[in-house]
Design a protein around this motif. Structure first.
Motif, PDB file in Angstrom:
ATOM      1  N   CYS B  23      55.166  96.981  24.917  1.00  0.00           N
ATOM      2  CA  CYS B  23      54.361  95.733  23.884  1.00  0.00           C
ATOM      3  C   CYS B  23      53.382  95.427  24.103  1.00  0.00           C
ATOM      4  O   CYS B  23      53.014  95.161  25.173  1.00  0.00           O
ATOM      5  CB  CYS B  23      55.294  94.656  24.578  1.00  0.00           C
ATOM      6  N   ASN B  24      52.047  96.074  23.149  1.00  0.00           N
ATOM      7  CA  ASN B  24      51.169  94.186  23.771  1.00  0.00           C
ATOM      8  C   ASN B  24      51.315  93.647  21.971  1.00  0.00           C
ATOM      9  O   ASN B  24      51.908  93.746  21.588  1.00  0.00           O
ATOM     10  CB  ASN B  24      50.040  95.747  23.156  1.00  0.00           C
ATOM     11  N   TYR B  25      50.101  92.869  22.434  1.00  0.00           N
ATOM     12  CA  TYR B  25      50.166  91.703  21.690  1.00  0.00           C
ATOM     13  C   TYR B  25      48.727  91.525  21.810  1.00  0.00           C
ATOM     14  O   TYR B  25      48.176  91.796  22.348  1.00  0.00           O
ATOM     15  CB  TYR B  25      51.173  90.169  21.891  1.00  0.00           C
ATOM     16  N   SER B  26      48.441  90.337  20.475  1.00  0.00           N
ATOM     17  CA  SER B  26      47.196  89.715  20.186  1.00  0.00           C
ATOM     18  C   SER B  26      47.595  88.088  19.438  1.00  0.00           C
ATOM     19  O   SER B  26      48.216  88.102  19.385  1.00  0.00           O
ATOM     20  CB  SER B  26      46.773  90.629  19.119  1.00  0.00           C
ATOM     21  N   TYR B  27      46.820  87.062  20.689  1.00  0.00           N
ATOM     22  CA  TYR B  27      47.024  85.658  20.348  1.00  0.00           C
ATOM     23  C   TYR B  27      45.341  85.370  21.002  1.00  0.00           C
ATOM     24  O   TYR B  27      45.895  85.433  22.596  1.00  0.00           O
ATOM     25  CB  TYR B  27      48.164  85.457  20.506  1.00  0.00           C
ATOM     26  N   SER B  28      45.360  84.544  20.516  1.00  0.00           N
ATOM     27  CA  SER B  28      44.065  83.528  21.148  1.00  0.00           C
ATOM     28  C   SER B  28      44.973  82.790  22.086  1.00  0.00           C
ATOM     29  O   SER B  28      44.231  82.055  23.463  1.00  0.00           O
ATOM     30  CB  SER B  28      43.449  82.608  19.670  1.00  0.00           C
ATOM     31  N   GLY B  29      45.912  82.221  22.202  1.00  0.00           N
ATOM     32  CA  GLY B  29      46.722  81.380  23.340  1.00  0.00           C
ATOM     33  C   GLY B  29      46.512  81.724  24.092  1.00  0.00           C
ATOM     34  O   GLY B  29      47.076  83.164  24.811  1.00  0.00           O
ATOM     35  N   SER B  30      48.198  80.878  24.778  1.00  0.00           N
ATOM     36  CA  SER B  30      48.942  81.685  25.905  1.00  0.00           C
ATOM     37  C   SER B  30      50.636  81.696  25.367  1.00  0.00           C
ATOM     38  O   SER B  30      51.331  80.671  24.666  1.00  0.00           O
ATOM     39  CB  SER B  30      49.101  80.300  26.524  1.00  0.00           C
ATOM     40  N   PRO B  31      50.916  82.528  25.048  1.00  0.00           N
ATOM     41  CA  PRO B  31      52.093  83.123  23.993  1.00  0.00           C
ATOM     42  C   PRO B  31      53.324  82.462  25.232  1.00  0.00           C
ATOM     43  O   PRO B  31      53.254  83.245  26.518  1.00  0.00           O
ATOM     44  CB  PRO B  31      51.922  83.819  23.955  1.00  0.00           C
ATOM     45  N   LYS B  65      48.247  89.175  31.682  1.00  0.00           N
ATOM     46  CA  LYS B  65      47.524  88.861  30.100  1.00  0.00           C
ATOM     47  C   LYS B  65      45.857  89.678  30.194  1.00  0.00           C
ATOM     48  O   LYS B  65      45.453  89.516  29.169  1.00  0.00           O
ATOM     49  CB  LYS B  65      47.367  87.716  30.541  1.00  0.00           C
ATOM     50  N   GLY B  66      45.276  90.293  31.169  1.00  0.00           N
ATOM     51  CA  GLY B  66      44.209  90.558  31.267  1.00  0.00           C
ATOM     52  C   GLY B  66      44.185  92.043  29.979  1.00  0.00           C
ATOM     53  O   GLY B  66      43.756  92.262  28.949  1.00  0.00           O
ATOM     54  N   GLU B  67      45.480  92.681  29.816  1.00  0.00           N
ATOM     55  CA  GLU B  67      45.678  94.196  28.394  1.00  0.00           C
ATOM     56  C   GLU B  67      46.731  93.435  28.038  1.00  0.00           C
ATOM     57  O   GLU B  67      46.933  94.531  27.195  1.00  0.00           O
ATOM     58  CB  GLU B  67      46.818  94.875  29.482  1.00  0.00           C
ATOM     59  N   THR B  68      46.784  92.014  27.665  1.00  0.00           N
ATOM     60  CA  THR B  68      47.600  91.509  26.492  1.00  0.00           C
ATOM     61  C   THR B  68      48.663  92.366  26.419  1.00  0.00           C
ATOM     62  O   THR B  68      48.788  93.223  25.451  1.00  0.00           O
ATOM     63  CB  THR B  68      47.188  90.817  25.359  1.00  0.00           C
ATOM     64  N   SER B  69      49.503  92.913  27.681  1.00  0.00           N
ATOM     65  CA  SER B  69      50.795  93.203  27.315  1.00  0.00           C
ATOM     66  C   SER B  69      52.123  92.771  27.992  1.00  0.00           C
ATOM     67  O   SER B  69      52.137  91.940  29.150  1.00  0.00           O
ATOM     68  CB  SER B  69      50.316  94.940  28.056  1.00  0.00           C
ATOM     69  N   PHE B  70      53.184  93.411  27.255  1.00  0.00           N
ATOM     70  CA  PHE B  70      54.443  93.140  27.993  1.00  0.00           C
ATOM     71  C   PHE B  70      55.827  94.028  28.557  1.00  0.00           C
ATOM     72  O   PHE B  70      56.707  93.942  27.692  1.00  0.00           O
ATOM     73  CB  PHE B  70      55.114  91.421  27.539  1.00  0.00           C
TER      74      PHE B  70
END
Lengths: 114, 112
Positions: B23-31, B65-70
């Protein structure tokens, strides 16, 4: 009830007909969400209620879609003059007070437009 | 606007093998990030959430957060893990009311 209840489970309508989908959230839940899930896709947000107030309807695809929650509990999603592209599963979810609270989903209503 | 991507539509493993659902995400803040699961003929239900940092049914997920992955992981898959898995995001913050953005889902099949 024990969980979110949606009715009907299945709805078949002819193109051009109006349909109404019902959602009974968990008792006491302030927040209520509607999502649309097309075949092979993840659910997509339609609209959000906090009690009886509709605070966000940015996901409604057109003005043929209308949702209400007049007494802050049961909600109805109405689709007027249905089109084939409206065929999808419509999911309702509720949570105690929104925010980052986990949402509890119903079984959904599978709508097929012929 | 936020976006969640699950690159694998289908994932097949054998029982006892490790499994990782991406799972990868794109969001400018902290989701706030979630994994939801839908077993056959059951409703969509929460599997786990980032903030609780717990293991549910042997699954864990770490927010990078560095890779914006979960990514969702389990060291030894079981047949009962076969299901549809959705990664989802809620924008965190005082104005958020919890609107979920879902990925497209990954169908996991665990073979005996």
């Amino acid at each position: 009830g024990a969980g979110v209840s949606q009715s009907p489970r299945y709805k078949v309508a002819k193109r051009g007909q109006d349909v109404a989908l019902r959602c009974d959230p968990i008792s006491g839940h302030v927040s209520l969400f509607w999502y649309q899930q097309a075949l092979g896709q993840g659910p997509e947000f339609l609209t959000y209620f906090q009690n009886e107030a509709q605070l966000d309807k940015s996901g409604l695809p057109s003005d043929r879609f209308f949702a209400e929650r007049p007494e802050g509990s049961v909600s109805t999603l109405k689709i007027q003059r249905t089109q084939q592209e409206d065929s999808a599963v419509y999911l309702c979810a509720s949570s105690p007070w929104g925010g980052e609270q986990p949402q509890h989903f119903g079984d959904g209503t599978r709508l097929s437009i012929l | 606007a936020q976006r969640v991507t699950q690159p694998e539509k289908l994932l097949s493993v054998f029982k006892g093998a490790p499994v990782e659902l991406k799972c990868n995400y794109s969001y400018s803040g902290s989701p706030e990030l979630f994994w939801y699961v839908q077993y056959s003929r059951q409703r969509l239900q929460l599997l786990l959430r980032h903030i609780s940092r717990e293991s549910i049914k042997g699954f864990t997920a770490d927010l990078n957060k560095g890779e914006t992955s979960f990514h969702l992981k389990k060291p030894f898959a079981q047949e009962e893990d076969s299901a549809m898995y959705y990664c989802a995001l809620i924008p965190a913050g005082g104005t958020s009311y919890g609107k979920l953005t879902f990925g497209q889902g990954t169908i996991l099949t665990v073979h005996p």
